[in-house]
Design a protein around this motif. Structure first.
Motif, PDB file in Angstrom:
ATOM      1  N   LEU B 261       6.079  -0.064  -8.413  1.00  0.00           N
ATOM      2  CA  LEU B 261       5.138  -1.180  -8.614  1.00  0.00           C
ATOM      3  C   LEU B 261       5.532  -1.998  -9.850  1.00  0.00           C
ATOM      4  O   LEU B 261       5.418  -3.224  -9.861  1.00  0.00           O
ATOM      5  CB  LEU B 261       3.714  -0.648  -8.759  1.00  0.00           C
ATOM      6  N   GLN B 262       5.990  -1.297 -10.874  1.00  0.00           N
ATOM      7  CA  GLN B 262       6.427  -1.969 -12.103  1.00  0.00           C
ATOM      8  C   GLN B 262       7.585  -2.930 -11.788  1.00  0.00           C
ATOM      9  O   GLN B 262       7.610  -4.061 -12.272  1.00  0.00           O
ATOM     10  CB  GLN B 262       6.899  -0.864 -13.056  1.00  0.00           C
ATOM     11  N   ARG B 263       8.507  -2.460 -10.955  1.00  0.00           N
ATOM     12  CA  ARG B 263       9.624  -3.321 -10.578  1.00  0.00           C
ATOM     13  C   ARG B 263       9.145  -4.513  -9.758  1.00  0.00           C
ATOM     14  O   ARG B 263       9.625  -5.635  -9.921  1.00  0.00           O
ATOM     15  CB  ARG B 263      10.669  -2.524  -9.787  1.00  0.00           C
ATOM     16  N   ALA B 264       8.163  -4.277  -8.879  1.00  0.00           N
ATOM     17  CA  ALA B 264       7.621  -5.391  -8.086  1.00  0.00           C
ATOM     18  C   ALA B 264       6.992  -6.443  -9.012  1.00  0.00           C
ATOM     19  O   ALA B 264       7.121  -7.644  -8.773  1.00  0.00           O
ATOM     20  CB  ALA B 264       6.590  -4.869  -7.084  1.00  0.00           C
ATOM     21  N   ILE B 265       6.315  -5.993 -10.056  1.00  0.00           N
ATOM     22  CA  ILE B 265       5.739  -6.947 -11.011  1.00  0.00           C
ATOM     23  C   ILE B 265       6.854  -7.708 -11.707  1.00  0.00           C
ATOM     24  O   ILE B 265       6.857  -8.941 -11.785  1.00  0.00           O
ATOM     25  CB  ILE B 265       4.851  -6.223 -12.051  1.00  0.00           C
ATOM     26  N   ARG B 266       7.864  -6.972 -12.202  1.00  0.00           N
ATOM     27  CA  ARG B 266       8.972  -7.613 -12.924  1.00  0.00           C
ATOM     28  C   ARG B 266       9.678  -8.632 -12.049  1.00  0.00           C
ATOM     29  O   ARG B 266      10.019  -9.721 -12.483  1.00  0.00           O
ATOM     30  CB  ARG B 266       9.958  -6.545 -13.413  1.00  0.00           C
ATOM     31  N   GLN B 267       9.878  -8.283 -10.778  1.00  0.00           N
ATOM     32  CA  GLN B 267      10.616  -9.173  -9.879  1.00  0.00           C
ATOM     33  C   GLN B 267       9.728 -10.214  -9.192  1.00  0.00           C
ATOM     34  O   GLN B 267      10.206 -11.026  -8.423  1.00  0.00           O
ATOM     35  CB  GLN B 267      11.331  -8.336  -8.805  1.00  0.00           C
ATOM     36  N   GLY B 268       8.427 -10.140  -9.457  1.00  0.00           N
ATOM     37  CA  GLY B 268       7.519 -11.100  -8.834  1.00  0.00           C
ATOM     38  C   GLY B 268       7.350 -10.883  -7.339  1.00  0.00           C
ATOM     39  O   GLY B 268       7.135 -11.834  -6.584  1.00  0.00           O
ATOM     40  N   ASP B 269       7.455  -9.645  -6.886  1.00  0.00           N
ATOM     41  CA  ASP B 269       7.349  -9.342  -5.459  1.00  0.00           C
ATOM     42  C   ASP B 269       5.879  -9.176  -5.042  1.00  0.00           C
ATOM     43  O   ASP B 269       5.352  -8.073  -4.952  1.00  0.00           O
ATOM     44  CB  ASP B 269       8.158  -8.066  -5.160  1.00  0.00           C
ATOM     45  N   GLY B 270       5.227 -10.320  -4.782  1.00  0.00           N
ATOM     46  CA  GLY B 270       3.800 -10.328  -4.476  1.00  0.00           C
ATOM     47  C   GLY B 270       3.462  -9.601  -3.181  1.00  0.00           C
ATOM     48  O   GLY B 270       2.400  -8.996  -3.071  1.00  0.00           O
ATOM     49  N   ASP B 271       4.367  -9.651  -2.201  1.00  0.00           N
ATOM     50  CA  ASP B 271       4.079  -8.990  -0.917  1.00  0.00           C
ATOM     51  C   ASP B 271       3.964  -7.478  -1.093  1.00  0.00           C
ATOM     52  O   ASP B 271       3.079  -6.836  -0.537  1.00  0.00           O
ATOM     53  CB  ASP B 271       5.190  -9.303   0.106  1.00  0.00           C
ATOM     54  N   HIS B 272       4.891  -6.920  -1.870  1.00  0.00           N
ATOM     55  CA  HIS B 272       4.846  -5.475  -2.120  1.00  0.00           C
ATOM     56  C   HIS B 272       3.521  -5.092  -2.767  1.00  0.00           C
ATOM     57  O   HIS B 272       2.859  -4.141  -2.347  1.00  0.00           O
ATOM     58  CB  HIS B 272       6.022  -5.079  -3.031  1.00  0.00           C
ATOM     59  N   LEU B 273       3.117  -5.852  -3.774  1.00  0.00           N
ATOM     60  CA  LEU B 273       1.850  -5.555  -4.474  1.00  0.00           C
ATOM     61  C   LEU B 273       0.673  -5.683  -3.512  1.00  0.00           C
ATOM     62  O   LEU B 273      -0.198  -4.798  -3.452  1.00  0.00           O
ATOM     63  CB  LEU B 273       1.673  -6.493  -5.670  1.00  0.00           C
ATOM     64  N   HIS B 274       0.636  -6.766  -2.766  1.00  0.00           N
ATOM     65  CA  HIS B 274      -0.481  -7.013  -1.857  1.00  0.00           C
ATOM     66  C   HIS B 274      -0.600  -5.910  -0.813  1.00  0.00           C
ATOM     67  O   HIS B 274      -1.692  -5.400  -0.534  1.00  0.00           O
ATOM     68  CB  HIS B 274      -0.335  -8.380  -1.190  1.00  0.00           C
ATOM     69  N   ASP B 275       0.535  -5.509  -0.230  1.00  0.00           N
ATOM     70  CA  ASP B 275       0.505  -4.460   0.790  1.00  0.00           C
ATOM     71  C   ASP B 275       0.006  -3.151   0.199  1.00  0.00           C
ATOM     72  O   ASP B 275      -0.802  -2.448   0.808  1.00  0.00           O
ATOM     73  CB  ASP B 275       1.909  -4.244   1.383  1.00  0.00           C
ATOM     74  N   TYR B 276       0.494  -2.834  -0.973  1.00  0.00           N
ATOM     75  CA  TYR B 276       0.095  -1.583  -1.622  1.00  0.00           C
ATOM     76  C   TYR B 276      -1.402  -1.584  -1.903  1.00  0.00           C
ATOM     77  O   TYR B 276      -2.104  -0.614  -1.639  1.00  0.00           O
ATOM     78  CB  TYR B 276       0.875  -1.421  -2.930  1.00  0.00           C
ATOM     79  N   PHE B 277      -1.906  -2.694  -2.419  1.00  0.00           N
ATOM     80  CA  PHE B 277      -3.320  -2.779  -2.813  1.00  0.00           C
ATOM     81  C   PHE B 277      -4.250  -2.795  -1.594  1.00  0.00           C
ATOM     82  O   PHE B 277      -5.427  -2.475  -1.690  1.00  0.00           O
ATOM     83  CB  PHE B 277      -3.584  -4.023  -3.665  1.00  0.00           C
ATOM     84  N   THR B 278      -3.721  -3.206  -0.450  1.00  0.00           N
ATOM     85  CA  THR B 278      -4.528  -3.244   0.764  1.00  0.00           C
ATOM     86  C   THR B 278      -4.691  -1.833   1.342  1.00  0.00           C
ATOM     87  O   THR B 278      -5.771  -1.439   1.762  1.00  0.00           O
ATOM     88  CB  THR B 278      -3.854  -4.150   1.816  1.00  0.00           C
ATOM     89  N   ARG B 279      -3.590  -1.085   1.310  1.00  0.00           N
ATOM     90  CA  ARG B 279      -3.546   0.252   1.874  1.00  0.00           C
ATOM     91  C   ARG B 279      -4.556   1.197   1.200  1.00  0.00           C
ATOM     92  O   ARG B 279      -5.176   2.040   1.851  1.00  0.00           O
ATOM     93  CB  ARG B 279      -2.130   0.779   1.639  1.00  0.00           C
ATOM     94  N   THR B 280      -4.725   1.045  -0.096  1.00  0.00           N
ATOM     95  CA  THR B 280      -5.554   1.980  -0.860  1.00  0.00           C
ATOM     96  C   THR B 280      -7.054   1.802  -0.616  1.00  0.00           C
ATOM     97  O   THR B 280      -7.839   2.665  -0.973  1.00  0.00           O
ATOM     98  CB  THR B 280      -5.259   1.833  -2.366  1.00  0.00           C
ATOM     99  N   ARG B 281      -7.442   0.691   0.007  1.00  0.00           N
ATOM    100  CA  ARG B 281      -8.877   0.483   0.252  1.00  0.00           C
ATOM    101  C   ARG B 281      -9.436   1.471   1.270  1.00  0.00           C
ATOM    102  O   ARG B 281     -10.597   1.844   1.214  1.00  0.00           O
ATOM    103  CB  ARG B 281      -9.140  -0.932   0.801  1.00  0.00           C
ATOM    104  N   ALA B 282      -8.573   1.866   2.232  1.00  0.00           N
ATOM    105  CA  ALA B 282      -9.047   2.714   3.333  1.00  0.00           C
ATOM    106  C   ALA B 282      -9.543   4.062   2.810  1.00  0.00           C
ATOM    107  O   ALA B 282     -10.524   4.608   3.312  1.00  0.00           O
ATOM    108  CB  ALA B 282      -7.927   2.922   4.348  1.00  0.00           C
ATOM    109  N   ILE B 283      -8.871   4.595   1.798  1.00  0.00           N
ATOM    110  CA  ILE B 283      -9.280   5.898   1.267  1.00  0.00           C
ATOM    111  C   ILE B 283     -10.690   5.820   0.684  1.00  0.00           C
ATOM    112  O   ILE B 283     -11.507   6.714   0.869  1.00  0.00           O
ATOM    113  CB  ILE B 283      -8.271   6.399   0.209  1.00  0.00           C
ATOM    114  N   ARG B 284     -10.967   4.759  -0.036  1.00  0.00           N
ATOM    115  CA  ARG B 284     -12.307   4.587  -0.606  1.00  0.00           C
ATOM    116  C   ARG B 284     -13.362   4.616   0.500  1.00  0.00           C
ATOM    117  O   ARG B 284     -14.382   5.281   0.382  1.00  0.00           O
ATOM    118  CB  ARG B 284     -12.375   3.265  -1.376  1.00  0.00           C
ATOM    119  N   ARG B 285     -13.102   3.883   1.582  1.00  0.00           N
ATOM    120  CA  ARG B 285     -14.055   3.874   2.696  1.00  0.00           C
ATOM    121  C   ARG B 285     -14.245   5.279   3.246  1.00  0.00           C
ATOM    122  O   ARG B 285     -15.363   5.706   3.534  1.00  0.00           O
ATOM    123  CB  ARG B 285     -13.555   2.942   3.825  1.00  0.00           C
ATOM    124  N   GLY B 286     -13.134   6.027   3.389  1.00  0.00           N
ATOM    125  CA  GLY B 286     -13.203   7.395   3.900  1.00  0.00           C
ATOM    126  C   GLY B 286     -14.072   8.275   3.020  1.00  0.00           C
ATOM    127  O   GLY B 286     -14.873   9.077   3.521  1.00  0.00           O
TER     128      GLY B 286
END
Lengths: 307, 307
Positions: B261-286
């Motif tokens: 994730l740190q590398r995604a921030i450094r490289q400005g890889d918004g898609d990687h961040l967005h996908d990661y942050f979307t995936r983690t919502r499901a656990i909260r719902r569970g």
């Protein structure tokens, strides 16, 4: 509380904007509240729940004639919205925002602000893990800090007026420069969110520990991380892309400390661990004494559970 | 609920033991509750608040004649307590514990258990950030899991009886082997705690961001970490020293993900961040659907605040 602005336009109708609408109405702080959101569904919801006096069909329509325009969109979308509303801004109006990052927002929005219009960035440090126009509530800002970040040439009277609005909505107001704001938030908000997302991602990845186990046994600590890792993905993507330097710096510090603790575990250095774990208790006490968290065990979840 | 054990001895009178005392009394699960704590001050407090029917002056005195003895001391102290009480254990009695780690506790306690006495390790996945005999409350275990970890030769009837006690105290009971328990807890509890301690330590260290700022602006996310980082330092030191392998393994996974994730921030890889942050919502719902956390915004803190 007396009216602070005649017509207020909220651009973007998520958790923060909808809470502002409720809070302004609670205390009669705005003569009229106009809202706009990019998504037709969000606009429809806002109309259904009567969130604003009027829901406009474009950002420019909402901003036209407004005395205060607050940009409540993800940080990465602020520049485009500023470009769109610039032509209709009325002289003497104030443009503000609620973005979690300030330096890049000032760079993106500032150039579009016409002469005679005040640009006063701000950031309410408040939120929940819920998003969208239905998530807002009037008490969100009560006793929470809103940081106002005046830019070069910000008019003193205009700053005082925006402060009065936030105080009217229940907030404690402080001023800060953009660089310091971005560093403070990297420590108190951005890095903690990234770490929480990471921990939840790791748990989700593990094959030997099933998803179902991660969920069932989450009350042992993990569930605390899942709350902030359930925050809006677009908002957070934009935060990290726009507060790169400060976040990477704090992450570097975090990794250093984590490695030191990891080594203490590997080497069985109980004293190091005990000293570290003792030191961190004081901050919790400070936060409770400052009225920034509840002392009720487990954040008062027990009471929430029983209701 | 009918009585499950005649005489129960609680060794150690912290949050878990004091909650057990309240929960057993609420439902009449024990004929008599005897307690012991190493600290004279804790014993005095326990007497003042009438926590037990009798507060003994030694672990052996408390264990003498008890039908169930529950070791509620930090994981690193279990072996010494077992050695002390071994000579007085009555045939047919059950020795259990509430330690957060199971493999090393079994290694430390098991050899002291005499023939004819049942040793059935257990771990209630419940707690708050508060410690000591005044911190306990009867509802702590309601709808939370208690994991029973039978060892070789654990008697089926004795396991069923201990399960009945925990169910009587409100818990959901599951069985697991010690290695799997230690891995699951490394994911859902031990690593999250270490990370929270680290983040709070980093914030405490920063010189440019003052302590006072860290505290004032903590509601932006940081304060969530300070709760679990306020847990008992001795307990947690012992957890990490005794679940070294699993914790280091999960920490390794965590660091890998964080670097990505740190590398995604450094490289400005918004898609990687967005996908990661979307995936983690499901656990909260569970977790919310499984009844293991509240859906109230901010853990229901708002309600706690208003009371």
């Amino acid at each position: 509380m007396a009216q602070v602005y005649d017509r207020v336009a909220l651009i973007g109708l998520g958790l923060i904007a909808s809470s502002m609408a409720h809070a302004m109405r609670r205390d009669g702080l705005a003569g009229q509240i106009v809202g706009y959101a990019k998504s037709a569904e969000t606009r429809q919801t806002a109309r259904e729940i009567g969130l604003c006096d009027h829901v406009a069909e474009s950002a420019a329509e909402a901003a036209d004639g407004a005395d205060l325009i607050v940009l409540c969109v993800p940080v990465g979308a602020m520049g485009a919205v500023a470009a769109e509303i610039a032509p209709v801004l009325k002289p003497g109006a104030t443009v503000s925002d609620v973005g979690s990052v300030k330096r890049t927002v000032i760079e993106a929005v500032g150039p579009y602000i016409p002469d005679g219009v005040h640009f006063i960035p701000a950031h309410p440090l408040a939120g929940t893990e819920h998003s969208g126009p239905r998530a807002g509530f009037a008490e969100l800002f009560d006793n929470r800090y809103t940081i106002i970040v005046p830019v070069q040439g910000s008019d003193t009277d205009a700053v005082a007026r925006l402060s009065a609005l936030w105080q009217g909505m229940g907030a404690l107001v402080e001023e800060m420069d953009p660089e310091h704001h971005d560093l403070v938030l990297a420590v108190t908000s951005h890095t903690p969110h990234l770490i929480a997302y990471t921990m939840v991602g790791v748990a989700d990845d593990l094959r030997r520990v099933t998803d179902s186990e991660v969920i069932k046994y989450s009350a042992a600590g993990f569930r605390d991380f899942t709350r902030i890792a359930a925050s809006d993905p677009v908002m957070w993507r934009d935060v990290f892309l726009n507060n790169k330097e400060a976040t990477l710096e704090i992450l570097g510090r975090f990794t250093e400390e984590l490695f030191a603790l990891q080594r203490a575990i590997r080497q069985g250095d109980g004293d190091h661990l005990h000293d570290y774990f003792t030191r961190t208790r004081a901050i919790r006490r400070g936060i409770i004494e400052a009225g920034q968290d509840t002392d009720a065990p487990d954040f008062g979840r027990g009471k929430a559970r029983k209701e």
